[in-house]
Design a protein around this motif. Structure first.
Motif, PDB file in Angstrom:
ATOM      1  N   VAL A 124      -2.885 149.895 -31.357  1.00  0.00           N
ATOM      2  CA  VAL A 124      -2.780 149.390 -30.024  1.00  0.00           C
ATOM      3  C   VAL A 124      -1.507 148.372 -29.755  1.00  0.00           C
ATOM      4  O   VAL A 124      -0.667 148.142 -31.015  1.00  0.00           O
ATOM      5  CB  VAL A 124      -3.581 147.992 -29.784  1.00  0.00           C
ATOM      6  CG1 VAL A 124      -3.257 146.645 -29.010  1.00  0.00           C
ATOM      7  CG2 VAL A 124      -4.997 147.770 -30.615  1.00  0.00           C
ATOM      8  N   GLU A 125      -0.554 149.202 -29.182  1.00  0.00           N
ATOM      9  CA  GLU A 125       0.105 148.951 -29.055  1.00  0.00           C
ATOM     10  C   GLU A 125       0.513 147.398 -27.895  1.00  0.00           C
ATOM     11  O   GLU A 125      -0.034 147.051 -26.909  1.00  0.00           O
ATOM     12  CB  GLU A 125       1.500 150.382 -27.457  1.00  0.00           C
ATOM     13  CG  GLU A 125       2.441 149.481 -27.571  1.00  0.00           C
ATOM     14  CD  GLU A 125       2.958 150.587 -26.036  1.00  0.00           C
ATOM     15  OE1 GLU A 125       4.246 150.621 -25.907  1.00  0.00           O
ATOM     16  OE2 GLU A 125       2.001 151.693 -26.333  1.00  0.00           O
ATOM     17  N   GLY A 141     -13.728 152.348 -22.366  1.00  0.00           N
ATOM     18  CA  GLY A 141     -13.956 153.165 -23.142  1.00  0.00           C
ATOM     19  C   GLY A 141     -12.985 153.294 -23.849  1.00  0.00           C
ATOM     20  O   GLY A 141     -11.796 152.200 -24.519  1.00  0.00           O
ATOM     21  N   ILE A 142     -11.658 154.459 -24.215  1.00  0.00           N
ATOM     22  CA  ILE A 142     -11.291 154.939 -25.579  1.00  0.00           C
ATOM     23  C   ILE A 142      -9.451 155.256 -24.718  1.00  0.00           C
ATOM     24  O   ILE A 142      -9.236 155.996 -23.461  1.00  0.00           O
ATOM     25  CB  ILE A 142     -11.545 156.245 -25.735  1.00  0.00           C
ATOM     26  CG1 ILE A 142     -12.817 156.045 -27.238  1.00  0.00           C
ATOM     27  CG2 ILE A 142      -9.882 157.097 -26.510  1.00  0.00           C
ATOM     28  CD1 ILE A 142     -13.029 157.115 -27.843  1.00  0.00           C
ATOM     29  N   THR A 152      -7.049 148.128 -33.450  1.00  0.00           N
ATOM     30  CA  THR A 152      -8.101 149.352 -32.769  1.00  0.00           C
ATOM     31  C   THR A 152      -8.727 149.374 -31.179  1.00  0.00           C
ATOM     32  O   THR A 152      -8.806 149.777 -30.055  1.00  0.00           O
ATOM     33  CB  THR A 152      -8.785 150.622 -33.542  1.00  0.00           C
ATOM     34  OG1 THR A 152      -9.607 149.588 -34.094  1.00  0.00           O
ATOM     35  CG2 THR A 152      -8.357 150.838 -34.755  1.00  0.00           C
ATOM     36  N   TYR A 153      -8.747 147.734 -30.593  1.00  0.00           N
ATOM     37  CA  TYR A 153      -9.568 146.981 -29.708  1.00  0.00           C
ATOM     38  C   TYR A 153      -8.959 146.552 -29.317  1.00  0.00           C
ATOM     39  O   TYR A 153      -7.862 145.215 -29.802  1.00  0.00           O
ATOM     40  CB  TYR A 153     -10.884 146.917 -30.674  1.00  0.00           C
ATOM     41  CG  TYR A 153     -12.114 148.032 -30.771  1.00  0.00           C
ATOM     42  CD1 TYR A 153     -12.908 147.899 -29.582  1.00  0.00           C
ATOM     43  CD2 TYR A 153     -11.791 147.694 -32.271  1.00  0.00           C
ATOM     44  CE1 TYR A 153     -13.602 149.401 -29.930  1.00  0.00           C
ATOM     45  CE2 TYR A 153     -12.790 148.619 -32.057  1.00  0.00           C
ATOM     46  CZ  TYR A 153     -13.514 149.488 -32.010  1.00  0.00           C
ATOM     47  OH  TYR A 153     -14.641 150.425 -31.835  1.00  0.00           O
ATOM     48  N   GLN A 195     -10.920 151.008 -27.040  1.00  0.00           N
ATOM     49  CA  GLN A 195     -10.966 151.566 -28.260  1.00  0.00           C
ATOM     50  C   GLN A 195      -9.768 152.746 -27.409  1.00  0.00           C
ATOM     51  O   GLN A 195      -9.305 153.504 -27.323  1.00  0.00           O
ATOM     52  CB  GLN A 195     -11.727 152.011 -29.189  1.00  0.00           C
ATOM     53  CG  GLN A 195     -11.518 152.203 -30.059  1.00  0.00           C
ATOM     54  CD  GLN A 195     -12.533 153.006 -30.721  1.00  0.00           C
ATOM     55  OE1 GLN A 195     -14.309 153.274 -29.738  1.00  0.00           O
ATOM     56  NE2 GLN A 195     -12.961 153.914 -31.948  1.00  0.00           N
ATOM     57  N   VAL A 196      -8.739 151.768 -29.237  1.00  0.00           N
ATOM     58  CA  VAL A 196      -7.390 153.311 -29.306  1.00  0.00           C
ATOM     59  C   VAL A 196      -7.674 154.805 -29.304  1.00  0.00           C
ATOM     60  O   VAL A 196      -8.816 154.591 -30.085  1.00  0.00           O
ATOM     61  CB  VAL A 196      -6.342 152.975 -29.452  1.00  0.00           C
ATOM     62  CG1 VAL A 196      -5.310 152.045 -28.965  1.00  0.00           C
ATOM     63  CG2 VAL A 196      -6.640 152.523 -30.784  1.00  0.00           C
TER      64      VAL A 196
END
Length: 176
Positions: free
Chosen positions: A173-174, A36-37, A81-82, A166-167
């Motif tokens: 991504v932190e 998910g996001i 982003t992932y 996914q952000v």
């Protein structure tokens, strides 16, 4: 609780290799399901809740280690982003005799709560630790549990690993 770095690396490697297959996969290039996001922080909170649910299923008195989840890359995906979340922790029962009961409770209770046990039995170590791997397809999470009866003190070593998140748009991504 102190854990030997080599034991943690071995456990994490085992968890990641076993949790990227089995029932927790979808048809994508990495073999890891899309979870998910989410932000890294929110996904971390979700993983702690999953671990807490597993802790509740143990059903014997004892103590969980105080550990926080971490962030992993998703194989073959953009690392900005992932991401995946992993949460390694350990359970030490109140008495050594409760260790077998704790593992048996997990083996019987996990399937009642949406988990599919995909592997169960002794590992290849000289101690022949009992290993249980389970996937929760609905939550896009897997868990690897190792019953280490010959440790002093005896423990259950657990690693919970998510599918790929996914952000949200515009975020990265932190890492922690």
């Amino acid at each position: 609780m102190k854990t030997k770095p080599s034991a943690l690396v071995l456990t994490l490697t085992l968890a990641l290799s076993t949790l990227t297959g089995c029932g927790m996969t979808e048809n994508n290039s990495s073999g890891t399901p899309f979870a998910g996001i989410s932000t890294s922080s929110d996904a971390s909170d979700t993983m702690e809740k999953v671990s807490s649910g597993i802790y509740d299923l143990i059903g014997v008195k004892g103590k969980a280690s105080d550990s926080r989840p971490g962030v992993l890359d998703c194989s073959g995906k953009d690392t900005k982003t992932y991401f995946r979340i992993f949460h390694p922790w350990a359970f030490t029962p109140g008495s050594a005799s409760d260790l077998d009961e704790a593992m048996e409770r997990l083996r019987s209770e996990l399937p009642k709560h949406g988990w599919k046990i995909v592997e169960y039995g002794p590992d290849t170590s000289k101690n022949k630790n009992i290993k249980l791997t389970a996937d929760n397809d609905r939550k896009k999470v897997g868990v690897n549990i190792v019953q280490m009866s010959k440790n002093d003190p005896p423990i259950l070593d657990l690693t919970v690993v998510s599918g790929c998140y996914q952000v949200p748009d515009g975020e990265e991504v932190e890492r922690f």
